[in-house]
Design an enzyme around this catalytic site. Structure first.
Site, PDB file in Angstrom:
ATOM      1  N   ASP A  99       4.395  -0.974  -2.252  1.00 18.28           N
ATOM      2  CA  ASP A  99       4.028  -1.522  -3.592  1.00 18.28           C
ATOM      3  C   ASP A  99       5.108  -1.625  -4.562  1.00 18.28           C
ATOM      4  O   ASP A  99       6.218  -1.241  -4.253  1.00 18.28           O
ATOM      5  CB  ASP A  99       3.058  -0.251  -4.270  1.00 18.28           C
ATOM      6  CG  ASP A  99       1.891  -0.170  -3.282  1.00 18.28           C
ATOM      7  OD1 ASP A  99       1.389  -1.159  -2.566  1.00 18.28           O
ATOM      8  OD2 ASP A  99       1.175   0.963  -3.271  1.00 18.28           O
ATOM      9  N   TYR A 128       6.312   8.576   5.309  1.00 20.17           N
ATOM     10  CA  TYR A 128       6.750   8.426   3.928  1.00 20.17           C
ATOM     11  C   TYR A 128       7.214   9.918   3.471  1.00 20.17           C
ATOM     12  O   TYR A 128       6.658  10.846   3.779  1.00 20.17           O
ATOM     13  CB  TYR A 128       5.427   8.042   3.194  1.00 20.17           C
ATOM     14  CG  TYR A 128       5.415   6.414   3.267  1.00 20.17           C
ATOM     15  CD1 TYR A 128       5.911   5.774   2.236  1.00 20.17           C
ATOM     16  CD2 TYR A 128       4.729   5.758   4.240  1.00 20.17           C
ATOM     17  CE1 TYR A 128       5.696   4.289   2.115  1.00 20.17           C
ATOM     18  CE2 TYR A 128       4.359   4.606   4.090  1.00 20.17           C
ATOM     19  CZ  TYR A 128       5.070   3.724   3.220  1.00 20.17           C
ATOM     20  OH  TYR A 128       4.687   2.473   3.386  1.00 20.17           O
TER      21      TYR A 128
END
Length: 312
Positions: free
Chosen positions: A56, A126
């Site tokens: 993002d 992540y």
């Protein structure tokens, strides 16, 4: 010819990975550079990248993976005086020379048979980083760490994170792509504080000159991550905003604003009720993408293309 790229980037100034009209994105920046280097002419198909994970706006990557299909005759345009066998090295050298410093091409090679950067991926890792105290907010790492000035109960946060492990519909934390689903399998999710790590050997102390007589502790130099609170999550795939929304939910539990039981209900009932949006993008980094052995790449890609259900 399918070419595989491994790269890293600081996502601070980019509007995410995916190319968007009139916006600066990681994909758009790299594709523009590739098409320039390969001298793509009018009427020729421009190079397009397929990525393992669409990050993002403002999210970083330490090891992103993507691929592009490029005709051999077009690929050879970048080799200059190098032998044909070094074409990937030539492409990497030329691409690195024109890209901005916040995008680094780590490796370019020929993709093995059956490889698809997106669909062959087996696990994505992540890490979200938080500085809880002003003294831990090292200005050198401010672009990839969230400064968060609240006392947090890490034990409660881990209880909340454990609710996410397994195969679930994460509709409370994510939005699906058109025609897609928010069903994902989380394999690991854990909060921990990074202990102080001295990058100078502990046994070192000065033996002569101005340093004579000093203690080893005088030379202690902490690594930049020392003292940070980190959230590591591993899954086979992630839906849009999923990681940052899970982080924000855990923070709400850690501050005492929400309970672990509330988190359990959000996992059990996949509805966006508006109580927690995504945490700020700056703290999130895609650290690694893992793939199965080469003989299983095509099988994995075919299996993951099927729309998922909770009956897997």
């Amino acid at each position: 010819m399918r070419i595989r790229f491994r790269l890293a980037y600081d996502g601070t100034k980019y509007h995410g990975w995916a190319r968007q009209p009139n916006l600066e994105t990681v994909q758009g920046t790299i594709e523009n550079a590739l098409n320039e280097i390969l001298r793509i002419k009018e009427g020729e198909q421009p190079v397009r990248l397929v990525v393992a994970g669409r990050t993002d706006t403002g999210v970083h990557a330490a090891e992103q993976v993507c691929h592009a299909d490029i005709d051999e005759d077009i690929l050879l345009r970048c080799k200059g005086h190098m032998p044909d066998s070094f074409i990937c090295q030539a492409l990497q050298r030329r691409l690195s020379a024109v890209l901005p410093q916040d995008i680094v091409i780590m490796k370019i090679d020929f993709a093995p048979e059956g490889f698809d950067a997106r669909f062959s991926a087996e696990d994505r890792v992540y890490v979200y980083r938080i500085a809880e105290n002003p003294e831990d907010a090292d200005p050198r790492i401010r672009s990839f760490v969230l400064q968060y000035r609240y006392e947090l109960d890490v034990e409660k946060m881990n209880q909340a994170a454990q609710c996410a492990i397994g195969l679930h519909d994460f509709g409370s934390f994510a939005t699906p792509n058109p025609g897609g689903t928010t069903i994902r399998k989380v394999k690991y999710a854990f909060w921990q504080r990074v202990s102080d790590t001295n990058v100078v050997p502990a046994e070192y102390c000065g033996e002569s000159g101005e340093t004579s007589g000093r203690e080893a502790s005088d030379y202690a130099v902490k690594s930049v991550e020392s003292g940070l609170l980190t959230f590591t999550i591993i899954a086979d795939a992630f839906a849009h905003n999923m990681v940052r929304s899970l982080v924000n939910a855990c923070l709400a539990v850690g501050r005492g604003k929400k309970t672990v039981e509330w988190m359990e209900r959000k996992i059990r009932v996949p509805e966006r009720e508006g109580q927690t949006g995504p945490a700020p993008a700056c703290g999130l980094t895609l650290e690694k993408v893992l793939y199965p052995e080469e003989s299983m790449l095509a099988v994995r890609a075919q299996a993951i293309r099927a729309k998922r259900t909770l009956d897997e």
